[in-house]
Design a protein around this motif. Structure first.
Motif, PDB file in Angstrom:
ATOM      1  N   ARG A   1       0.834  -1.199   0.000  1.00 43.49           N
ATOM      2  CA  ARG A   1       0.000   0.000   0.000  1.00 43.49           C
ATOM      3  C   ARG A   1       0.873   1.255   0.000  1.00 43.49           C
ATOM      4  O   ARG A   1       0.591   2.227  -0.708  1.00 43.49           O
ATOM      5  N   ALA A   2       1.950   1.220   0.769  1.00 42.32           N
ATOM      6  CA  ALA A   2       2.860   2.367   0.801  1.00 42.32           C
ATOM      7  C   ALA A   2       3.512   2.577  -0.561  1.00 42.32           C
ATOM      8  O   ALA A   2       3.686   3.715  -1.014  1.00 42.32           O
ATOM      9  N   PHE A   3       3.870   1.484  -1.241  1.00 45.40           N
ATOM     10  CA  PHE A   3       4.460   1.592  -2.577  1.00 45.40           C
ATOM     11  C   PHE A   3       3.464   2.223  -3.545  1.00 45.40           C
ATOM     12  O   PHE A   3       3.820   3.091  -4.353  1.00 45.40           O
ATOM     13  N   ALA A   4       2.214   1.763  -3.481  1.00 37.70           N
ATOM     14  CA  ALA A   4       1.184   2.283  -4.388  1.00 37.70           C
ATOM     15  C   ALA A   4       0.946   3.772  -4.153  1.00 37.70           C
ATOM     16  O   ALA A   4       0.855   4.569  -5.103  1.00 37.70           O
ATOM     17  N   GLU A   5       0.838   4.166  -2.898  1.00 42.93           N
ATOM     18  CA  GLU A   5       0.581   5.565  -2.581  1.00 42.93           C
ATOM     19  C   GLU A   5       1.751   6.453  -3.007  1.00 42.93           C
ATOM     20  O   GLU A   5       1.549   7.576  -3.498  1.00 42.93           O
ATOM     21  N   ALA A   6       2.975   5.953  -2.848  1.00 42.27           N
ATOM     22  CA  ALA A   6       4.147   6.737  -3.259  1.00 42.27           C
ATOM     23  C   ALA A   6       4.181   6.916  -4.768  1.00 42.27           C
ATOM     24  O   ALA A   6       4.505   7.997  -5.277  1.00 42.27           O
ATOM     25  N   ALA A   7       3.843   5.866  -5.504  1.00 42.63           N
ATOM     26  CA  ALA A   7       3.819   5.957  -6.959  1.00 42.63           C
ATOM     27  C   ALA A   7       2.766   6.953  -7.419  1.00 42.63           C
ATOM     28  O   ALA A   7       3.001   7.757  -8.343  1.00 42.63           O
ATOM     29  N   LEU A   8       1.604   6.924  -6.788  1.00 48.89           N
ATOM     30  CA  LEU A   8       0.533   7.851  -7.149  1.00 48.89           C
ATOM     31  C   LEU A   8       0.914   9.291  -6.810  1.00 48.89           C
ATOM     32  O   LEU A   8       0.637  10.220  -7.579  1.00 48.89           O
ATOM     33  N   THR A   9       1.545   9.486  -5.677  1.00 51.06           N
ATOM     34  CA  THR A   9       2.001  10.818  -5.291  1.00 51.06           C
ATOM     35  C   THR A   9       3.016  11.355  -6.289  1.00 51.06           C
ATOM     36  O   THR A   9       3.076  12.567  -6.560  1.00 51.06           O
ATOM     37  N   ALA A  10       3.796  10.453  -6.879  1.00 39.53           N
ATOM     38  CA  ALA A  10       4.788  10.850  -7.882  1.00 39.53           C
ATOM     39  C   ALA A  10       4.165  11.153  -9.237  1.00 39.53           C
ATOM     40  O   ALA A  10       4.859  11.539 -10.169  1.00 39.53           O
TER      41      ALA A  10
ATOM     42  N   LEU B   1      -8.614   3.236  -2.676  1.00 40.02           N
ATOM     43  CA  LEU B   1      -7.460   3.872  -3.308  1.00 40.02           C
ATOM     44  C   LEU B   1      -7.833   4.391  -4.693  1.00 40.02           C
ATOM     45  O   LEU B   1      -7.454   5.500  -5.079  1.00 40.02           O
ATOM     46  N   ALA B   2      -8.613   3.603  -5.431  1.00 42.33           N
ATOM     47  CA  ALA B   2      -9.032   4.009  -6.773  1.00 42.33           C
ATOM     48  C   ALA B   2      -9.938   5.226  -6.731  1.00 42.33           C
ATOM     49  O   ALA B   2      -9.850   6.118  -7.586  1.00 42.33           O
ATOM     50  N   SER B   3     -10.813   5.282  -5.731  1.00 42.00           N
ATOM     51  CA  SER B   3     -11.724   6.423  -5.611  1.00 42.00           C
ATOM     52  C   SER B   3     -10.969   7.711  -5.326  1.00 42.00           C
ATOM     53  O   SER B   3     -11.367   8.798  -5.768  1.00 42.00           O
ATOM     54  N   ALA B   4      -9.867   7.585  -4.600  1.00 42.52           N
ATOM     55  CA  ALA B   4      -9.072   8.766  -4.255  1.00 42.52           C
ATOM     56  C   ALA B   4      -8.234   9.261  -5.426  1.00 42.52           C
ATOM     57  O   ALA B   4      -7.764  10.403  -5.421  1.00 42.52           O
ATOM     58  N   HIS B   5      -8.056   8.395  -6.440  1.00 42.43           N
ATOM     59  CA  HIS B   5      -7.232   8.765  -7.597  1.00 42.43           C
ATOM     60  C   HIS B   5      -7.949   8.342  -8.873  1.00 42.43           C
ATOM     61  O   HIS B   5      -7.546   7.378  -9.533  1.00 42.43           O
ATOM     62  N   PRO B   6      -9.015   9.042  -9.256  1.00 43.00           N
ATOM     63  CA  PRO B   6      -9.838   8.649 -10.406  1.00 43.00           C
ATOM     64  C   PRO B   6      -9.028   8.485 -11.691  1.00 43.00           C
ATOM     65  O   PRO B   6      -8.223   9.348 -12.039  1.00 43.00           O
ATOM     66  N   GLY B   7      -9.227   7.349 -12.350  1.00 35.24           N
ATOM     67  CA  GLY B   7      -8.591   7.096 -13.631  1.00 35.24           C
ATOM     68  C   GLY B   7      -7.144   6.675 -13.567  1.00 35.24           C
ATOM     69  O   GLY B   7      -6.536   6.343 -14.595  1.00 35.24           O
ATOM     70  N   ARG B   8      -6.568   6.676 -12.360  1.00 30.50           N
ATOM     71  CA  ARG B   8      -5.136   6.372 -12.242  1.00 30.50           C
ATOM     72  C   ARG B   8      -4.852   5.070 -11.508  1.00 30.50           C
ATOM     73  O   ARG B   8      -3.687   4.687 -11.363  1.00 30.50           O
TER      74      ARG B   8
ATOM     75  N   SER C   1      10.049   0.176  11.287  1.00 31.93           N
ATOM     76  CA  SER C   1       9.989   1.533  10.758  1.00 31.93           C
ATOM     77  C   SER C   1       8.691   1.767  10.001  1.00 31.93           C
ATOM     78  O   SER C   1       7.920   0.843   9.738  1.00 31.93           O
ATOM     79  N   ASP C   2       8.459   3.021   9.630  1.00 33.89           N
ATOM     80  CA  ASP C   2       7.302   3.413   8.844  1.00 33.89           C
ATOM     81  C   ASP C   2       7.474   2.900   7.418  1.00 33.89           C
ATOM     82  O   ASP C   2       8.509   3.141   6.786  1.00 33.89           O
ATOM     83  N   PRO C   3       6.489   2.188   6.870  1.00 33.32           N
ATOM     84  CA  PRO C   3       6.591   1.697   5.482  1.00 33.32           C
ATOM     85  C   PRO C   3       6.856   2.794   4.462  1.00 33.32           C
ATOM     86  O   PRO C   3       7.382   2.519   3.382  1.00 33.32           O
ATOM     87  N   LYS C   4       6.513   4.039   4.798  1.00 35.53           N
ATOM     88  CA  LYS C   4       6.757   5.141   3.861  1.00 35.53           C
ATOM     89  C   LYS C   4       8.247   5.310   3.570  1.00 35.53           C
ATOM     90  O   LYS C   4       8.635   5.773   2.489  1.00 35.53           O
ATOM     91  N   LEU C   5       9.102   4.927   4.536  1.00 35.73           N
ATOM     92  CA  LEU C   5      10.542   5.022   4.307  1.00 35.73           C
ATOM     93  C   LEU C   5      10.989   4.007   3.260  1.00 35.73           C
ATOM     94  O   LEU C   5      11.855   4.300   2.424  1.00 35.73           O
ATOM     95  N   ALA C   6      10.407   2.815   3.298  1.00 34.68           N
ATOM     96  CA  ALA C   6      10.714   1.810   2.278  1.00 34.68           C
ATOM     97  C   ALA C   6      10.215   2.268   0.915  1.00 34.68           C
ATOM     98  O   ALA C   6      10.874   2.046  -0.112  1.00 34.68           O
ATOM     99  N   ALA C   7       9.058   2.920   0.896  1.00 35.00           N
ATOM    100  CA  ALA C   7       8.500   3.410  -0.363  1.00 35.00           C
ATOM    101  C   ALA C   7       9.383   4.500  -0.968  1.00 35.00           C
ATOM    102  O   ALA C   7       9.592   4.553  -2.187  1.00 35.00           O
ATOM    103  N   ALA C   8       9.919   5.364  -0.121  1.00 34.99           N
ATOM    104  CA  ALA C   8      10.816   6.412  -0.615  1.00 34.99           C
ATOM    105  C   ALA C   8      12.075   5.799  -1.221  1.00 34.99           C
ATOM    106  O   ALA C   8      12.568   6.246  -2.264  1.00 34.99           O
TER     107      ALA C   8
END
Length: 285
Positions: free
Chosen positions: A24-33, A50-57, A224-231
């Motif tokens: 989930r952290a990987f997906a959110e990081a990719a979408l943020t990018a 996740l799809a609802s928060a990022h329509p079409g992506r 650690s926070d998964p967001k660090l692995a995503a970064a």
């Protein structure tokens, strides 16, 4: 039917185990990018959120990676939706804890089915796509458990050792097509890997060892926070020359060098025996 890509500068990710934890952290990081994500997991509700928060992506897919036919169908659907794949992350996995002696055949096979065969099926399904594009990056999520075997994680380590051996070979096979392969070796992160883990029926003989392991875990666990692995993953896939392996975390980094030094020292001490075991002779008549 293949849909024409209307966002040529936006990468397309295919991530398994994307509903929670590292995935989930990987997906959110990719979408943020600014990229697009095919988010695959056994359960769909979190993916639809996740799809609802990022329509079409986001393309949410319910997928059991142990089902080879379903994996190939999911990859075909992903390419049909977005036209290509740029980053594939084999993240789906499970943890079965228990001493090697305790595992039933079904428990052992279940561990390998998800962590090894599931990743194999995804790798096989995406390679024709990546080869055809002559581009792409396949990222295999391994573990600290692939650095060495540890008490109670023998089958989990076996699944990750197998994944890494497969991935080393695949990296060399894929290189000629412009396809990159990398292995992530993460340490501890706050995911539900441990809360969702399966355990064997314990044998009384291993009681003292289990108590010692519990004490060590309580005293030395670092998560650690998964967001660090995503970064770190984003840095990896943005690199023009990504490494075959990337350690994630100071603890796993130090452990990797400790294990490597111990192995090298052992090999050196036994060098005479090793070299004496080889002497070329003529082949049999």
């Amino acid at each position: 039917m293949t849909i024409v890509d209307t966002e040529p500068t936006s990468r397309v990710w295919f991530i398994t185990g994307a509903s929670r934890g590292l995935g989930r952290a990987f997906a959110e990081a990719a979408l943020t990018a600014g990229d697009r994500v095919v988010a695959a997991a056994r359960t769909a509700p979190a993916l639809h959120e996740l799809a609802s928060a990022h329509p079409g992506r986001v393309l949410p897919l319910t997928l059991d990676v142990t089902d080879r036919a379903a994996v190939f169908a999911a990859v075909a659907e992903a390419v049909g939706r977005f036209g290509r794949l740029d980053v594939v992350v084999n993240n789906a996995g499970m943890l079965s804890m228990g001493m090697v002696e305790e595992f039933t055949e079904a428990e052992a096979r279940a561990q390998l089915d998800v962590n090894f065969f599931g990743a194999l099926w995804v790798s096989q399904a995406v390679m024709p796509v990546l080869r055809g594009q002559r581009s792409g990056h396949l990222v295999q999520v391994s573990s600290i458990a692939a650095l060495g075997g540890f008490p109670s994680t023998g089958l989990y380590s076996a699944s990750k050792f197998a994944l890494e051996g497969l991935s080393e070979a695949l990296a060399q096979e894929a290189a000629g097509f412009g396809v990159k392969v990398s292995i992530l070796q993460p340490g501890g992160y706050w995911t539900d890997l441990y809360t969702a883990m399966r355990s064997t029926s314990p044998l009384e003989a291993y009681g003292p060892l289990r108590e010692e392991l519990a004490r060590q875990f309580a005293e030395g666990s670092v998560d650690s926070d998964p967001k660090l692995a995503a970064a770190a993953l984003l840095t990896l896939v943005d690199s023009d020359e990504p490494p075959l392996r990337l350690l994630l975390g100071s603890m796993v980094y130090d452990l990797a060098f400790d294990i490597a030094r111990t192995r090298a020292d052992t090999w050196a001490r036994w060098e005479d025996v090793s070299r004496a075991a080889e002497h070329a002779i003529a082949g049999p008549a």
